[in-house]
Design an enzyme around this catalytic site. Structure first.
Site, PDB file in Angstrom:
ATOM      1  CD  GLN A   1       0.734  -9.760  13.873  1.00  0.00           C
ATOM      2  OE1 GLN A   1       1.795  -9.370  13.411  1.00  0.00           O
ATOM      3  NE2 GLN A   1       0.115 -10.790  13.360  1.00  0.00           N
TER       4      GLN A   1
ATOM      5  CG  ASP B   1      -7.729  -6.468  16.404  1.00  0.00           C
ATOM      6  OD1 ASP B   1      -7.578  -7.056  15.318  1.00  0.00           O
ATOM      7  OD2 ASP B   1      -7.583  -7.036  17.508  1.00  0.00           O
TER       8      ASP B   1
ATOM      9  CE  LYS C   1      -1.958  -3.056  12.339  1.00  0.00           C
ATOM     10  NZ  LYS C   1      -2.943  -3.434  13.386  1.00  0.00           N
TER      11      LYS C   1
ATOM     12  N   GLY D   1      -5.196  -9.689  10.421  1.00  0.00           N
ATOM     13  CA  GLY D   1      -6.272  -9.330   9.501  1.00  0.00           C
ATOM     14  C   GLY D   1      -6.495  -7.840   9.432  1.00  0.00           C
ATOM     15  CG  HIS D   2      -4.693  -4.958   7.787  1.00  0.00           C
ATOM     16  ND1 HIS D   2      -4.541  -4.775   9.138  1.00  0.00           N
ATOM     17  CD2 HIS D   2      -3.452  -4.898   7.258  1.00  0.00           C
ATOM     18  CE1 HIS D   2      -3.252  -4.601   9.406  1.00  0.00           C
ATOM     19  NE2 HIS D   2      -2.572  -4.680   8.290  1.00  0.00           N
TER      20      HIS D   2
END
Length: 427
Positions: free
Chosen positions: A223, A13, A16, A40-41
């Site tokens: 991650q 988080d 990225k 998740g991005h």
């Protein structure tokens, strides 16, 4: 040849997606190398947020080739839904490539993930319950089903039948849960196969080919380093290797092909799920940062744990990855903090802990050694030049680089693509 890699340097988080999105503007190819739809991005551009799970962040650029590589585990239903959602927002997946070697997540993986997590009680890991761990476990046990298997109806049917029979037995006898219908799952997944077939290819071959051709290739990690299966805070880690070495394996390339490794560092620290977190602030400071930054999981919606920047942990991550540059994100979140602290090391019983401990009991008992900085107390979100940053912000950034031992290449002062200060160009 021009390659670059973006790796999370903390517990995930870090932002990225935004850094990859920015660098992807000059990339010809963006490669996702590990993880699944548990990662998740969020990319923000044109005032609109695009949450991404399996898609490489380069999907936002029409002419960029986006590769879901060998080390990724793919839930076909989730991927197809993500493609449709993006297409409804005007984002086309025409340049998507999916590795023939990538492993497939099935509903039985998800149910096993839920059952195993529930049985652990207070020893739970805090997984996203998307079936990622059980899928990687099948991969290691050499009973996994790959995308290339899905493309062959006879091979797929045989492998699926064996797996459903064995998984149904486990679900029924061990967890007293219902199993799955073979014929229904076979039909569902053969339907997914036809949707995905145009995108499937040998990405190990294509990635190497693009590098040999001199294209700009950007590798996107999911991650983060402190969640690495071997080197993170085990067992409170992910099921793959979100470090530079793991990205080489997951993309199907050798280490000499990898250059310009960016470690993405949030200007403070967050963590989702269980596990030790030495700088966590379970107080008004943590609540304030969480509220300002809206620190809730992209995939799960869970509130993230918040703390001061742990430069000791990031220095450990820098050694794991051989970072060439740091990309500092969310610096603007600290705009209203009168005082900012950074953990520069750990102590236990008055003695300095030189290494990053594998022993979680020890890691939970360490006392963070803090260095305190004065805040800059002004809005920096519109600044686009490093020299225009407030003096106290520059002092904080330069101390961060020195403590971690890696120079800064990018500073993010807001969520949108435009709110980026670049000190080092890559492509």
């Amino acid at each position: 040849m021009a390659t670059a890699m973006v790796i999370g340097a903390q517990w995930g988080d870090e932002g990225k997606g935004k850094i990859v999105d920015y660098l992807a503007a000059k990339a010809d190819v963006v490669v996702r190398s590990q993880g699944g739809n548990n990662a998740g991005h969020t990319v923000v551009t044109g005032g609109q947020a695009y949450p991404l799970r399996l898609m490489p962040s380069g999907i936002m650029y029409n002419d960029t080739i986006c590769i879901v590589g060998t080390g990724v585990v793919i839930d076909p239903k989730s991927l197809i839904e993500e493609m449709h959602t993006l297409e409804s927002k005007g984002v086309n997946a025409k340049n998507l490539q999916i590795s023939t070697r990538a492993h497939i997540v099935f509903p039985y993986h998800i149910r096993l993930d839920e059952a195993e997590e529930a049985c652990k009680g207070n020893r739970k890991i805090g997984t996203t319950k998307n079936g990622i761990g059980p899928c990687y476990a099948d991969k290691i046990n050499r009973i996994g089903i790959r995308i290339c298997d899905l493309m062959d109806k006879e091979v797929f049917a045989e492998k699926l039948k064996y797996n459903i029979e064995s998984k149904n037995m486990i679900l029924k006898k061990l967890y007293n849960m219902d199993g799955f219908d073979y014929e229904q799952m076979l039909a569902d997944y053969l339907g997914y196969a036809e949707v995905l077939r145009p995108y499937v290819c040998d990405t190990n071959y294509t990635v190497q080919k693009y590098i040999d051709e001199g294209k700009n290739v950007l590798f996107e990690g999911a991650q983060a380093s402190m969640l690495d299966l071997d080197n993170g805070t085990y067992p409170y880690v992910t099921s793959s290797h979100p470090v530079a070495g793991g990205a080489c394996v997951g993309a199907g390339i050798g280490p000499h092909m990898m250059h310009n490794i960016f470690g993405v560092v949030k200007a403070y620290s967050t963590r989702v799920g269980e596990g030790p977190f030495p700088t966590e602030q379970c107080n008004e400071i943590g609540d304030k940062i969480r509220d300002i930054a809206h620190e809730y999981g992209t995939v799960t919606g869970r509130p993230r744990r918040v703390g001061w920047l742990d430069a000791r942990a990031v220095r450990y991550a820098a050694g794991l990855n051989s970072f060439d540059r740091l990309a500092i994100t969310r610096l603007d979140v600290l705009d209203t903090m009168e005082e900012i602290k950074v953990c520069v090391g750990y102590e236990k019983d008055g003695k300095t802990i030189e290494e990053y401990p594998a022993d979680l009991k020890l890691l939970e008992q360490v006392t963070p050694v803090y260095r305190t900085f004065k805040g800059w107390m002004q809005d920096i979100s519109s600044i686009r030049n490093y020299e225009e940053l407030p003096e106290n912000a520059k002092i904080y950034l330069e101390a961060m680089a020195k403590l971690i031992g890696v120079p800064i290449g990018i500073v993010s002062v807001g969520p949108s693509r435009e709110q980026t200060i670049v000190l080092t160009e890559v492509f």
